[in-house]
Write an enzyme that holds these catalytic residues in place. Structure first.
Site, PDB file in Angstrom:
ATOM      1  N   ILE A   1       0.825  -1.216   0.000  1.00  0.00           N
ATOM      2  CA  ILE A   1       0.000   0.000   0.000  1.00  0.00           C
ATOM      3  C   ILE A   1       0.859   1.265   0.000  1.00  0.00           C
ATOM      4  O   ILE A   1       0.394   2.334  -0.419  1.00  0.00           O
ATOM      5  CB  ILE A   1      -0.964  -0.020   1.214  1.00  0.00           C
ATOM      6  CG1 ILE A   1      -2.179   0.842   0.971  1.00  0.00           C
ATOM      7  CG2 ILE A   1      -0.253   0.365   2.501  1.00  0.00           C
ATOM      8  CD1 ILE A   1      -3.298   0.606   1.975  1.00  0.00           C
TER       9      ILE A   1
ATOM     10  N   ASN B   1      11.561  -8.325   7.164  1.00  0.00           N
ATOM     11  CA  ASN B   1      11.870  -7.580   8.383  1.00  0.00           C
ATOM     12  C   ASN B   1      11.410  -8.380   9.598  1.00  0.00           C
ATOM     13  O   ASN B   1      10.307  -8.929   9.598  1.00  0.00           O
ATOM     14  CB  ASN B   1      11.165  -6.221   8.356  1.00  0.00           C
ATOM     15  CG  ASN B   1      11.691  -5.320   7.262  1.00  0.00           C
ATOM     16  OD1 ASN B   1      12.889  -5.255   7.024  1.00  0.00           O
ATOM     17  ND2 ASN B   1      10.795  -4.626   6.563  1.00  0.00           N
TER      18      ASN B   1
ATOM     19  N   HIS C   1       5.967 -12.223   6.100  1.00  0.00           N
ATOM     20  CA  HIS C   1       5.816 -11.820   4.702  1.00  0.00           C
ATOM     21  C   HIS C   1       7.175 -11.427   4.159  1.00  0.00           C
ATOM     22  O   HIS C   1       8.085 -11.082   4.914  1.00  0.00           O
ATOM     23  CB  HIS C   1       4.838 -10.651   4.583  1.00  0.00           C
ATOM     24  CG  HIS C   1       5.190  -9.479   5.446  1.00  0.00           C
ATOM     25  ND1 HIS C   1       4.898  -9.446   6.787  1.00  0.00           N
ATOM     26  CD2 HIS C   1       5.846  -8.330   5.175  1.00  0.00           C
ATOM     27  CE1 HIS C   1       5.341  -8.306   7.307  1.00  0.00           C
ATOM     28  NE2 HIS C   1       5.933  -7.614   6.348  1.00  0.00           N
TER      29      HIS C   1
HETATM   30  P1  5GP Z   1       6.808  -4.748   7.588  1.00  0.00           P
HETATM   31  O1  5GP Z   1       6.931  -3.323   8.053  1.00  0.00           O
HETATM   32  O2  5GP Z   1       6.103  -5.588   8.620  1.00  0.00           O
HETATM   33  O3  5GP Z   1       8.091  -5.346   7.095  1.00  0.00           O
HETATM   34  O4  5GP Z   1       5.903  -4.711   6.276  1.00  0.00           O
HETATM   35  C1  5GP Z   1       4.537  -4.435   6.313  1.00  0.00           C
HETATM   36  C2  5GP Z   1       4.172  -3.813   4.991  1.00  0.00           C
HETATM   37  O5  5GP Z   1       2.768  -3.879   4.846  1.00  0.00           O
HETATM   38  C3  5GP Z   1       4.568  -2.340   4.852  1.00  0.00           C
HETATM   39  O6  5GP Z   1       5.446  -2.182   3.743  1.00  0.00           O
HETATM   40  C4  5GP Z   1       3.225  -1.624   4.644  1.00  0.00           C
HETATM   41  O7  5GP Z   1       3.311  -0.579   3.703  1.00  0.00           O
HETATM   42  C5  5GP Z   1       2.318  -2.726   4.166  1.00  0.00           C
HETATM   43  N1  5GP Z   1       0.934  -2.565   4.522  1.00  0.00           N
HETATM   44  C6  5GP Z   1       0.430  -2.149   5.722  1.00  0.00           C
HETATM   45  N2  5GP Z   1      -0.908  -2.146   5.691  1.00  0.00           N
HETATM   46  C7  5GP Z   1      -1.265  -2.562   4.448  1.00  0.00           C
HETATM   47  C8  5GP Z   1      -2.545  -2.749   3.806  1.00  0.00           C
HETATM   48  O8  5GP Z   1      -3.616  -2.548   4.371  1.00  0.00           O
HETATM   49  N3  5GP Z   1      -2.511  -3.175   2.515  1.00  0.00           N
HETATM   50  C9  5GP Z   1      -1.342  -3.422   1.846  1.00  0.00           C
HETATM   51  N4  5GP Z   1      -1.437  -3.820   0.571  1.00  0.00           N
HETATM   52  N5  5GP Z   1      -0.129  -3.248   2.416  1.00  0.00           N
HETATM   53  C10 5GP Z   1      -0.107  -2.812   3.699  1.00  0.00           C
END
Ligand code: 5GP
Ligand code: ZN
Length: 113
Positions: free
Chosen positions: A30, A86, A99
């Site tokens: 997103i 991460n 993820h």
């Molecule tokens: P992390 O920070 O855990 O490595 O990655 C989480 C990712 O999920 C972030 O890059 C963030 O932009 C993405 N993200 C968070 N909320 C949403 C959402 O509602 N939809 C999508 N498609 N991505 C999201």
């Protein structure tokens, strides 16, 4: 169900779906950090890399092979891409359902900031 990625996998929250099969989904991030920024998300709720079990080995291999296929399809296999998972605070993990980020489309710095 409170987990964001479980809710996306269940279709309760919309996402731009790039690929899905019985084991995983691939969606557009997103808030893209690179021109191509996809998230490869197993349907199984696993909190993070530290929580992987031997029974998940095949799943993780499958995710990486799907990532490679998508990189080829999107034309970034030759130019290059990065796969990132991460884990916990120092790495900036914000969603606690494991993820893999597939990042591509521009030159990236190393080491990361
Ligand atoms: P992390 O920070 O855990 O490595 O990655 C989480 C990712 O999920 C972030 O890059 C963030 O932009 C993405 N993200 C968070 N909320 C949403 C959402 O509602 N939809 C999508 N498609 N991505 C999201
Ligand atoms: Zn989940």
């Amino acid at each position: 169900m409170s987990c964001l990625f479980c809710r996306i996998a269940a279709g309760e929250i919309p996402a731009k779906m790039v690929y899905q099969d019985e084991k995983l989904l691939v969606i557009e991030d997103i808030n893209p950090a690179t021109p191509l920024h996809l998230l490869l998300i197993p349907r199984k709720h696993i909190i993070g890399i530290l929580d992987l079990l031997p029974e998940d080995d095949h799943l993780i291999g499958h995710i990486f092979r799907v990532a490679a296929a998508i990189a080829r399809e999107r034309g970034v296999a030759e130019s290059g891409f990065r796969i990132v998972a991460n884990t916990n605070a120092d790495a900036g993990q914000s969603v606690f359902h494991v993820h893999f980020h597939l990042l591509a489309g521009r030159s990236m710095a190393w080491p990361p900031g």
